[in-house]
Design a protein around this motif. Structure first.
Motif, PDB file in Angstrom:
ATOM      1  N   LEU A 118       5.352   1.759   4.197  1.00 22.87           N
ATOM      2  CA  LEU A 118       5.672   0.522   4.906  1.00 22.87           C
ATOM      3  C   LEU A 118       5.298  -0.715   4.094  1.00 22.87           C
ATOM      4  O   LEU A 118       5.722  -1.826   4.428  1.00 22.87           O
ATOM      5  N   GLU A 119       4.465  -0.522   3.070  1.00 19.11           N
ATOM      6  CA  GLU A 119       4.142  -1.579   2.110  1.00 19.11           C
ATOM      7  C   GLU A 119       4.327  -1.018   0.709  1.00 19.11           C
ATOM      8  O   GLU A 119       4.162   0.193   0.481  1.00 19.11           O
ATOM      9  N   LYS A 120       4.652  -1.869  -0.236  1.00 21.87           N
ATOM     10  CA  LYS A 120       4.836  -1.439  -1.618  1.00 21.87           C
ATOM     11  C   LYS A 120       3.531  -1.583  -2.401  1.00 21.87           C
ATOM     12  O   LYS A 120       2.814  -2.572  -2.266  1.00 21.87           O
ATOM     13  N   VAL A 121       3.249  -0.591  -3.209  1.00 22.32           N
ATOM     14  CA  VAL A 121       2.067  -0.605  -4.068  1.00 22.32           C
ATOM     15  C   VAL A 121       2.244  -1.643  -5.169  1.00 22.32           C
ATOM     16  O   VAL A 121       3.307  -1.742  -5.775  1.00 22.32           O
ATOM     17  N   THR A 122       1.196  -2.433  -5.422  1.00 25.71           N
ATOM     18  CA  THR A 122       1.242  -3.379  -6.537  1.00 25.71           C
ATOM     19  C   THR A 122       1.062  -2.645  -7.857  1.00 25.71           C
ATOM     20  O   THR A 122       1.779  -2.890  -8.831  1.00 25.71           O
ATOM     21  N   LYS A 142      -3.357  -3.219  -4.099  1.00 24.52           N
ATOM     22  CA  LYS A 142      -2.360  -3.950  -3.332  1.00 24.52           C
ATOM     23  C   LYS A 142      -2.757  -5.409  -3.246  1.00 24.52           C
ATOM     24  O   LYS A 142      -3.851  -5.752  -2.787  1.00 24.52           O
ATOM     25  N   LEU A 143      -1.840  -6.281  -3.697  1.00 22.74           N
ATOM     26  CA  LEU A 143      -2.048  -7.727  -3.624  1.00 22.74           C
ATOM     27  C   LEU A 143      -1.101  -8.338  -2.601  1.00 22.74           C
ATOM     28  O   LEU A 143       0.078  -7.970  -2.528  1.00 22.74           O
ATOM     29  N   ASP A 178       5.599  12.534  -6.534  1.00 28.79           N
ATOM     30  CA  ASP A 178       5.282  11.108  -6.614  1.00 28.79           C
ATOM     31  C   ASP A 178       6.196  10.357  -5.646  1.00 28.79           C
ATOM     32  O   ASP A 178       7.411  10.288  -5.838  1.00 28.79           O
ATOM     33  N   VAL A 179       5.583   9.807  -4.585  1.00 30.07           N
ATOM     34  CA  VAL A 179       6.372   9.129  -3.540  1.00 30.07           C
ATOM     35  C   VAL A 179       6.189   7.614  -3.590  1.00 30.07           C
ATOM     36  O   VAL A 179       6.614   6.910  -2.678  1.00 30.07           O
ATOM     37  N   THR A 180       5.567   7.126  -4.636  1.00 29.01           N
ATOM     38  CA  THR A 180       5.207   5.710  -4.723  1.00 29.01           C
ATOM     39  C   THR A 180       6.377   4.783  -4.405  1.00 29.01           C
ATOM     40  O   THR A 180       6.203   3.767  -3.727  1.00 29.01           O
ATOM     41  N   ASP A 181       7.552   5.131  -4.887  1.00 32.71           N
ATOM     42  CA  ASP A 181       8.713   4.249  -4.718  1.00 32.71           C
ATOM     43  C   ASP A 181       9.712   4.759  -3.677  1.00 32.71           C
ATOM     44  O   ASP A 181      10.807   4.213  -3.555  1.00 32.71           O
ATOM     45  N   LEU A 182       9.321   5.802  -2.927  1.00 34.33           N
ATOM     46  CA  LEU A 182      10.221   6.355  -1.910  1.00 34.33           C
ATOM     47  C   LEU A 182      10.083   5.598  -0.591  1.00 34.33           C
ATOM     48  O   LEU A 182       8.995   5.150  -0.232  1.00 34.33           O
ATOM     49  N   LYS A 211      -8.325  -0.864   5.434  1.00 31.85           N
ATOM     50  CA  LYS A 211      -8.028   0.507   5.870  1.00 31.85           C
ATOM     51  C   LYS A 211      -6.600   0.663   6.392  1.00 31.85           C
ATOM     52  O   LYS A 211      -5.928   1.652   6.081  1.00 31.85           O
ATOM     53  N   THR A 212      -6.101  -0.300   7.157  1.00 30.06           N
ATOM     54  CA  THR A 212      -4.725  -0.210   7.650  1.00 30.06           C
ATOM     55  C   THR A 212      -3.729  -0.389   6.520  1.00 30.06           C
ATOM     56  O   THR A 212      -2.691   0.283   6.465  1.00 30.06           O
ATOM     57  N   THR A 213      -4.019  -1.275   5.592  1.00 31.47           N
ATOM     58  CA  THR A 213      -3.158  -1.447   4.420  1.00 31.47           C
ATOM     59  C   THR A 213      -3.030  -0.141   3.654  1.00 31.47           C
ATOM     60  O   THR A 213      -1.937   0.231   3.203  1.00 31.47           O
ATOM     61  N   LEU A 214      -4.127   0.569   3.506  1.00 30.14           N
ATOM     62  CA  LEU A 214      -4.112   1.856   2.806  1.00 30.14           C
ATOM     63  C   LEU A 214      -3.171   2.837   3.500  1.00 30.14           C
ATOM     64  O   LEU A 214      -2.365   3.519   2.853  1.00 30.14           O
ATOM     65  N   LEU A 215      -3.247   2.880   4.815  1.00 30.41           N
ATOM     66  CA  LEU A 215      -2.379   3.772   5.580  1.00 30.41           C
ATOM     67  C   LEU A 215      -0.910   3.382   5.428  1.00 30.41           C
ATOM     68  O   LEU A 215      -0.031   4.235   5.267  1.00 30.41           O
ATOM     69  N   ARG A 216      -0.638   2.096   5.474  1.00 32.19           N
ATOM     70  CA  ARG A 216       0.743   1.606   5.371  1.00 32.19           C
ATOM     71  C   ARG A 216       1.334   1.871   3.978  1.00 32.19           C
ATOM     72  O   ARG A 216       2.536   2.104   3.843  1.00 32.19           O
ATOM     73  N   LEU A 217       0.502   1.858   2.954  1.00 32.69           N
ATOM     74  CA  LEU A 217       0.983   2.195   1.615  1.00 32.69           C
ATOM     75  C   LEU A 217       1.362   3.667   1.535  1.00 32.69           C
ATOM     76  O   LEU A 217       2.385   4.025   0.931  1.00 32.69           O
ATOM     77  N   ILE A 218       0.550   4.532   2.128  1.00 37.77           N
ATOM     78  CA  ILE A 218       0.861   5.963   2.129  1.00 37.77           C
ATOM     79  C   ILE A 218       2.141   6.231   2.918  1.00 37.77           C
ATOM     80  O   ILE A 218       2.964   7.066   2.537  1.00 37.77           O
ATOM     81  N   ALA A 219       2.326   5.477   4.006  1.00 38.10           N
ATOM     82  CA  ALA A 219       3.521   5.642   4.833  1.00 38.10           C
ATOM     83  C   ALA A 219       4.765   5.084   4.162  1.00 38.10           C
ATOM     84  O   ALA A 219       5.886   5.471   4.504  1.00 38.10           O
TER      85      ALA A 219
END
Length: 312
Positions: free
Chosen positions: A51-55, A10-11, A65-69, A41-49
């Motif tokens: 709330l942030e998009k994976v780079t 994540k960038l 695969d929920v990467t884009d959901l 650590k919080t960024t990691l959680l937000r990506l799983i949730a």
């Protein structure tokens, strides 16, 4: 595996918040992400949730695969340190909102609210507003709001940080009890190593966006992979001896004898013992003693059960 992260990066602009993180988390596991402030650590959680998009990289939950959901499609419950309760709605209404997009009958929704509220001992608070509740009660409501959905995954970001010490202990036991009863895979973010050791099935230590070590609490405590992990999780002191970095815990420093000598800089009373701080050639050593030792005193000491580290 219920949750799999594959080479997740994540960038934020040019800043790399997470760097090629890969993890596998078992169904029903209480998995703690431990790290300092700013470790990712919080960024990691937000990506799983969601709330942030994976780079780059992929996130898989229950073989999907929920990467884009979006978050609403990921079947996760979330509890954050600010509790995220609607102040103008009752406890009952806050819980009901969490069920709005779930296709179950009205009676089933009500049954779930009653069941979870009784389990968390907030049934008598259903008609109250958040502003009428104590911090501990608000924390229980936030957990109830997440659990009422019966999610596959529960994400918790420093959920106990706003509670006093006694409430934190009782809330910690409650979270673990509920997690076990409902067999919910739980990812729990904390900077508190004692909390991590006390309640985790496994711990992931993260620093500067990278995973440093993953393992059971006993494994990481007894065999930290490097100085950063050791300093976060094991209360070790570090000194340079014969060109090597040695880490030693307070209980493994023998006072009053040995080949080393330093100067006592402080003594803290910890109930059953004193924690003694010793300056040794500019390095701080912590040791345990039955008696207070006067500041400025010279003292000999020996090291046992130490671990040799390479520099990080």
């Amino acid at each position: 595996m219920l949750i799999t992260l594959k080479n997740v990066t994540k960038l934020f602009g040019n800043f790399k918040a997470l760097d090629n993180v890969s993890l596998e988390i078992e169904k029903g596991e209480f998995f703690i992400i431990l790290g300092r402030s700013g470790s990712g650590k919080t960024t990691l959680l937000r990506l799983i949730a969601g709330l942030e998009k994976v780079t780059s990289g992929r996130i898989i939950i229950d073989n999907e695969d929920v990467t884009d959901l979006p978050p609403s499609k990921r079947d996760v419950g979330m509890v954050f340190q600010n509790y995220a309760l609607y102040p103008n709605k009752t406890v009952h209404e806050n819980m009901a909102i969490a069920l709005e997009n779930i296709k179950i009958s009205k009676s089933e929704k009500e049954n779930r609210i009653v069941e979870i509220s009784k389990e968390l001992d907030i049934y008598n608070l259903l008609d109250k507003y958040p502003g009428q509740l104590s911090g501990g009660q608000q924390q229980r409501v936030a957990i109830a709001k997440a659990l009422v959905r019966r999610p596959k995954v529960m994400l918790m970001d420093e959920p106990l940080s706003n509670l006093d010490v006694q409430l934190r202990y009782s809330a910690r036991k409650l979270i673990k009890k509920i997690q076990r009863e409902f067999n919910i895979t739980t990812l729990y973010v904390t900077h508190d190593s004692n909390e991590a050791l006390a309640i985790a099935d496994r711990i992931c230590v993260i620093d500067k966006g990278k995973v440093l070590q993953v393992g059971k609490p006993e494994e990481i405590y007894s065999s930290p992979s490097n100085i950063t992990v050791a300093s976060l999780l094991t209360s070790m002191s570090f000194i340079r001896v014969d060109g090597k970095t040695i880490g030693v815990r307070p209980e493994d420093v023998i006072l009053g004898e040995g080949q080393y000598e330093g100067t006592v800089t402080n003594s803290e009373f910890w109930g059953s013992y004193y924690l003694i701080y010793i300056d040794y050639n500019g390095n701080e050593i912590r040791a345990m003693s039955k008696n207070r030792i006067k500041e400025g005193s010279k003292i000999k000491f020996e090291l046992t059960n130490y671990k040799v580290f390479n520099h990080d």
